[in-house]
Motif scaffolding. Structure first.
Motif, short mmCIF file in Angstrom:
data_model
loop_
_atom_site.label_atom_id
_atom_site.label_comp_id
_atom_site.label_asym_id
_atom_site.label_seq_id
_atom_site.Cartn_x
_atom_site.Cartn_y
_atom_site.Cartn_z
N GLU A 18 7.94 4.23 -11.72
CA GLU A 18 9.22 3.57 -11.45
C GLU A 18 9.04 2.47 -10.37
N LYS A 19 8.23 2.76 -9.37
CA LYS A 19 8.02 1.77 -8.30
C LYS A 19 7.19 0.58 -8.82
N VAL A 20 6.24 0.88 -9.69
CA VAL A 20 5.43 -0.21 -10.26
C VAL A 20 6.33 -1.10 -11.12
N ALA A 21 7.18 -0.47 -11.92
CA ALA A 21 8.09 -1.24 -12.78
C ALA A 21 9.07 -2.05 -11.93
N ALA A 22 9.49 -1.49 -10.80
CA ALA A 22 10.43 -2.21 -9.93
C ALA A 22 9.79 -3.49 -9.40
N ALA A 23 8.53 -3.41 -9.03
CA ALA A 23 7.82 -4.61 -8.56
C ALA A 23 7.71 -5.62 -9.69
N HIS A 24 7.38 -5.13 -10.86
CA HIS A 24 7.20 -6.01 -12.03
C HIS A 24 8.49 -6.74 -12.36
N ALA A 27 -0.41 1.57 7.26
CA ALA A 27 0.65 1.14 6.34
C ALA A 27 1.81 2.12 6.34
N ASP A 28 3.01 1.60 6.22
CA ASP A 28 4.20 2.44 6.06
C ASP A 28 4.41 2.64 4.56
N CYS A 29 3.96 3.81 4.09
CA CYS A 29 3.96 4.07 2.64
C CYS A 29 5.28 4.67 2.15
N GLU A 30 6.23 4.92 3.06
CA GLU A 30 7.53 5.48 2.67
C GLU A 30 8.41 4.38 2.14
N GLN A 31 8.23 4.01 0.91
CA GLN A 31 8.98 2.89 0.33
C GLN A 31 9.63 3.35 -0.97
N THR A 32 10.94 3.12 -1.10
CA THR A 32 11.63 3.42 -2.35
C THR A 32 11.31 2.32 -3.37
N ALA A 33 11.75 2.53 -4.59
CA ALA A 33 11.56 1.50 -5.62
C ALA A 33 12.26 0.20 -5.21
N ASP A 34 13.42 0.33 -4.59
CA ASP A 34 14.13 -0.88 -4.13
C ASP A 34 13.33 -1.60 -3.04
N ASP A 35 12.74 -0.82 -2.14
CA ASP A 35 11.92 -1.42 -1.09
C ASP A 35 10.73 -2.18 -1.71
N VAL A 36 10.11 -1.54 -2.68
CA VAL A 36 8.93 -2.15 -3.32
C VAL A 36 9.34 -3.45 -4.02
N VAL A 70 0.85 -1.19 0.00
CA VAL A 70 0.00 0.00 0.00
C VAL A 70 0.89 1.25 0.00
N LEU A 71 0.74 2.12 -1.01
CA LEU A 71 1.72 3.20 -1.18
C LEU A 71 1.13 4.61 -1.17
N ASN A 72 -0.19 4.76 -1.15
CA ASN A 72 -0.76 6.11 -1.04
C ASN A 72 -1.22 6.35 0.39
N GLU A 73 -0.45 7.18 1.10
CA GLU A 73 -0.75 7.35 2.53
C GLU A 73 -2.08 8.04 2.79
#
Ligand SMILES: CC(C)=CCC/C(C)=C/CC/C(C)=C/CC/C(C)=C/COP(=O)(O)OP(=O)(O)O
Ligand SMILES: O=P(O)(O)OC[C@@H](O)CO
Ligand SMILES: [Mg+2]
Length: 236
Positions: free
Chosen positions: A172-178, A135-144, A122-125
């Motif tokens: 970028e975060k969505v692509a990182a998860a993908h 939820a802790d929404c402070e996540q970088t792309a690497d975290d995701v 969950v990324l929208n605080e």
């Protein structure tokens, strides 16, 4: 294993607590071309409201899934293809990681053959779901990306869900998860309003989930996002 979502590009999420736009019916909702309908929302969902949507969609061919926000709203109905049950990986309150699930399994008889979990990040605080789950929404792309790998490789999740409910996410975060996933299906949801938004996220995920647009603008707008998600995915 039966994993219909492996073939999906688009999911329409119907919030049982929200109205359709003027003159539109659930018959129209079932004809948008989406691959599946998920029924769920965070706030003010009840089993009666769930049942109303299931009943209105039951005669249509579109696959119908319930996404329960707590054990009390789960509905036993043959019209449902299954249950997609959230597990919020970055929740601050463990109730939304395993607590509600433990209670559900304790009090109910689970139809395991039709039940699959979705590993939410969950990324929208600002979203109700972020507030509810702390939820802790402070996540970088690497975290995701790391959360996505935890979901797939450690927890064996079939579905990973990058959730920006209410706002368009960081591509970028969505692509990182993908990129982090090998087998699991990546759902992206949040703020998809038109063809271009759906195309953008369709290029970076497996399944684009569209929610509020249905209730705010209606089925024509949703139909455009189906096209966008398919075209974006074809470009991957
Ligand atoms: C164990 C069972 C059966 C259920 C628990 C399932 C869990 C962990 C729920 C917590 C997360 C949650 C409420 C998911 C529901 C789906 C969702 C994220 C809907 C989007 O909600 P928002 O857009 O934030 O809320 P509103 O649109 O209702 O304001
Ligand atoms: O309502 P929107 O912002 O489209 O979000 C879709 C879905 O991810 C919500 O759980
Ligand atoms: Mg919402």
């Amino acid at each position: 294993m039966n994993s219909p979502w492996a073939d999906w590009d688009h999911v329409l999420k119907v919030d049982p607590d929200k109205d359709l736009v003027d003159d539109e019916t659930f018959d129209d909702v079932c004809e948008t071309g989406t691959d599946a309908i998920e029924i769920g929302g965070t706030l003010d969902v009840t089993s009666d409201k769930m049942r109303r949507v299931i009943d209105a969609c039951r005669t249509h061919d579109v696959p119908l899934y319930q996404e329960p926000s707590n054990p009390a709203v789960v509905v036993d109905d043959d019209a449902l293809d299954g249950y997609l049950v959230p597990v919020v990986l970055n929740a601050g309150d463990v109730a939304w990681v395993t607590g509600a699930h433990k209670e559900w399994v304790r009090i109910d008889t689970i139809d395991w053959s039709r039940t699959t979990t979705e590993a939410y990040i969950v990324l929208n605080e600002e979203a109700s779901v972020a507030e509810l789950t702390d939820a802790d929404c402070e996540q970088t792309a690497d975290d995701v990306a790391a959360y996505a790998k935890v979901a797939e490789r450690m927890l064996g999740q079939e579905v990973v869900y990058v959730e920006y409910s209410g706002t368009l996410g960081d591509p970028e975060k969505v692509a990182a998860a993908h990129d982090a996933l090998e087998e699991a299906t990546l759902f992206y949801g949040g703020g998809v309003h038109d063809y271009d938004d759906a195309y953008l996220m369709g290029q970076r995920s497996d399944v684009v989930v569209v929610g509020d647009l249905l209730h705010d603008e209606g089925v024509e707008a949703v139909r455009e996002t189906v096209e966008g998600a398919r075209d974006g995915k074809a470009e991957q």
